[in-house]
Design an enzyme around this catalytic site. Structure first.
Site, PDB file in Angstrom:
ATOM      1  N   ARG A 102       0.835  -1.194   0.000  1.00  0.00           N
ATOM      2  CA  ARG A 102       0.000   0.000   0.000  1.00  0.00           C
ATOM      3  C   ARG A 102       0.878   1.256   0.000  1.00  0.00           C
ATOM      4  O   ARG A 102       0.547   2.273  -0.587  1.00  0.00           O
ATOM      5  CB  ARG A 102      -0.933   0.022   1.222  1.00  0.00           C
ATOM      6  CG  ARG A 102      -1.921   1.202   1.176  1.00  0.00           C
ATOM      7  CD  ARG A 102      -2.757   1.337   2.442  1.00  0.00           C
ATOM      8  NE  ARG A 102      -1.957   1.779   3.575  1.00  0.00           N
ATOM      9  CZ  ARG A 102      -1.756   1.075   4.672  1.00  0.00           C
ATOM     10  NH1 ARG A 102      -2.270  -0.136   4.797  1.00  0.00           N
ATOM     11  NH2 ARG A 102      -1.022   1.564   5.659  1.00  0.00           N
TER      12      ARG A 102
ATOM     13  N   TYR B 212     -15.923  17.531 -15.649  1.00  0.00           N
ATOM     14  CA  TYR B 212     -16.428  16.162 -15.743  1.00  0.00           C
ATOM     15  C   TYR B 212     -17.448  15.899 -14.641  1.00  0.00           C
ATOM     16  O   TYR B 212     -17.266  16.314 -13.492  1.00  0.00           O
ATOM     17  CB  TYR B 212     -15.254  15.182 -15.662  1.00  0.00           C
ATOM     18  CG  TYR B 212     -15.630  13.759 -15.378  1.00  0.00           C
ATOM     19  CD1 TYR B 212     -16.516  13.066 -16.207  1.00  0.00           C
ATOM     20  CD2 TYR B 212     -15.106  13.095 -14.271  1.00  0.00           C
ATOM     21  CE1 TYR B 212     -16.868  11.753 -15.932  1.00  0.00           C
ATOM     22  CE2 TYR B 212     -15.443  11.783 -13.992  1.00  0.00           C
ATOM     23  CZ  TYR B 212     -16.342  11.121 -14.832  1.00  0.00           C
ATOM     24  OH  TYR B 212     -16.690   9.828 -14.550  1.00  0.00           O
TER      25      TYR B 212
ATOM     26  N   ASP C   3      -6.336  18.843 -14.969  1.00  0.00           N
ATOM     27  CA  ASP C   3      -6.716  17.493 -15.387  1.00  0.00           C
ATOM     28  C   ASP C   3      -6.333  17.357 -16.857  1.00  0.00           C
ATOM     29  O   ASP C   3      -6.907  18.011 -17.725  1.00  0.00           O
ATOM     30  CB  ASP C   3      -8.223  17.293 -15.203  1.00  0.00           C
ATOM     31  CG  ASP C   3      -8.670  15.865 -15.478  1.00  0.00           C
ATOM     32  OD1 ASP C   3      -8.020  15.187 -16.302  1.00  0.00           O
ATOM     33  OD2 ASP C   3      -9.679  15.435 -14.904  1.00  0.00           O
TER      34      ASP C   3
ATOM     35  N   LYS D 118      -7.761   5.920 -19.274  1.00  0.00           N
ATOM     36  CA  LYS D 118      -8.054   6.413 -20.616  1.00  0.00           C
ATOM     37  C   LYS D 118      -6.845   6.245 -21.548  1.00  0.00           C
ATOM     38  O   LYS D 118      -6.372   5.136 -21.767  1.00  0.00           O
ATOM     39  CB  LYS D 118      -8.514   7.865 -20.528  1.00  0.00           C
ATOM     40  CG  LYS D 118      -9.546   8.144 -19.443  1.00  0.00           C
ATOM     41  CD  LYS D 118     -10.787   7.294 -19.560  1.00  0.00           C
ATOM     42  CE  LYS D 118     -11.950   7.771 -18.699  1.00  0.00           C
ATOM     43  NZ  LYS D 118     -11.735   7.783 -17.263  1.00  0.00           N
TER      44      LYS D 118
END
Length: 426
Positions: A49, A101, A174, A199
């Site tokens: 982690r 978004y 972004d 993406k």
């Protein structure tokens, strides 16, 4: 050797770096924990982690591509957004664009209103007085998406960065729609870049992931601490898949963009297209800025169908190459209806203010043969044209059936929104 070009950095991400056996392709470290050398002598890695070699390779590669000091890999694009927000407090103000978004808007709005995590101010960066609006807000953080989703509006990153500097504010960009192949916000003055690596960076629609790249190493260290604390770090397998996708980023983007330009040219000639939204068009309001700050215009575009919204179903049903689905940036061509899909979390008034109309359609143009893509769109337009002629032989006869169709479409949309399996969208 002098600094390598982006295509080389991407293609060689993690290559020939294995210190154990000299493997050319880096190994996948699926382990959750690591052995200590001795009592109270932990090594560089102790728990996945916190740190993982595969994830670190991806973070380092993205930091180099974006020109940043540190790259952090998260489990999703939204967790990358959440991670960046750890730099602001309840008394601070976050400025966001009015057309961001839908998932980001939902996060910002609910953290501000339900959790009181910060103050929220929404600004239309396309208005002439956008800078004055931001100055009045006195923000600690300014959030920018350019090109915007889904209307491909452009924000001047350099001008926003200069303003942020005078306000001592953090500028977050972004960069998902373009990837580091086509835009480098840090070079334009941004402090932090976020990506949904789901993406273009991964490019194969088989994982979800996010990334956050910082200009300043100290800020990166602080956010790395938060990533471990919150548990938002990405998994090793997803990082491995993304590394593989990253190596073909540049050639993929080149083909994506080539196809998109030809699709745009085709759409502009269609009677059933009211308007095309693509920064590569010279009459696009943001064309000059996009040309100056980007290395290309990308492969995302939208258009308004010049027909009643009841014909959207006909259009989508007729398609064979374009798949009706969420997401973008994969090698396959996708199509979506922002109003009921990616931006369903925005209420009707907010959608209208953002310019998202009922017949707006968004395309993520893939790398298939361009002739097949254009033929697919052509036959879908033909299907709509045939349906219109069948349903509306005259203007007078059309009115009653159209009303019934509209009621049916509205009912179907309500059922779609009530589906618990799709509640994540809003």
């Amino acid at each position: 050797m002098s600094k390598q070009h982006s295509a080389t950095v991407a293609a060689r991400a993690g290559i020939a770096q294995d210190s154990a056996y000299g493997a050319v392709t880096p190994p996948l470290y699926l382990t959750s924990t690591y052995e200590l050398k001795a009592f109270k002598q932990p090594g560089k890695y102790d728990y996945s982690r916190s740190n993982n070699p595969t994830r670190d390779l991806l973070g380092d590669a993205l930091a180099e591509l974006e020109g940043g000091a540190k790259g952090l890999i998260t489990g999703t694009g939204m967790s990358a957004c959440l991670l960046a927000l750890q730099l602001i407090s309840p008394e601070d103000t976050l400025v966001i664009p009015h057309d961001c978004y839908g998932g980001s808007y939902r996060l910002f709005l609910n953290l501000a209103t339900r959790k009181k995590a910060f103050q929220l101010v929404v600004v239309n960066f396309q208005q002439a007085d956008w800078a004055e609006q931001i100055k009045a807000a006195q923000p600690k953080m300014i959030w920018v998406e350019t090109p915007s989703n889904p209307l491909l509006q452009i924000t001047d990153v350099k001008a926003t960065a200069e303003l942020a500097k005078t306000l001592n504010a953090i500028l977050v960009v972004d960069n998902t729609f373009l990837s580091p192949a086509l835009q480098n916000p840090i070079a334009l003055g941004a402090d932090i870049v976020v990506h949904s690596t789901t993406k273009f960076i991964n490019g194969h629609s088989d994982i979800v992931g996010g990334a956050l790249i910082t200009k300043d190493a100290a800020v990166g260290d602080e956010l790395k601490w938060w990533a471990n604390c919150l548990g938002v770090t990405g998994g090793a397998f997803d990082a491995y898949q993304t590394l593989r996708g990253l190596r073909t980023l540049l050639p993929r983007i080149k083909q994506h963009q080539h196809n998109a330009e030809l699709v745009v040219d085709f759409l502009q000639k269609q009677p059933l297209v009211d308007r095309v939204y693509y920064p590569g068009l010279k009459d696009h309001p943001g064309h000059a800025i996009a040309k100056a700050q980007q290395h290309g215009f990308g492969s995302m575009l939208s258009f308004d169908l010049a027909a009643d919204e009841v014909y959207l179903a006909v259009f989508f049903e007729a398609l064979q190459c374009f798949t009706l689905a969420q997401s973008l940036g994969g090698i396959e061509s996708l199509i979506c209806h922002p109003g009921s899909m990616t931006h369903a979390s925005l209420d009707a008034a907010t959608q209208k203010a953002a310019g998202i109309g009922p017949t707006l359609i968004r395309l993520s143009v893939g790398i298939e043969d361009i002739q097949d893509l254009i033929a697919d769109l052509a036959q879908a337009f033909a299907a709509v044209d045939a349906a219109i002629k069948q349903n509306n032989p005259t203007e007078k006869v059309q009115s009653e059936p159209a009303t019934a169709d509209a009621a049916l479409a509205k009912n179907e949309q309500q059922q779609f929104r009530l589906n618990p399996a799709l509640s994540v969208l809003w």
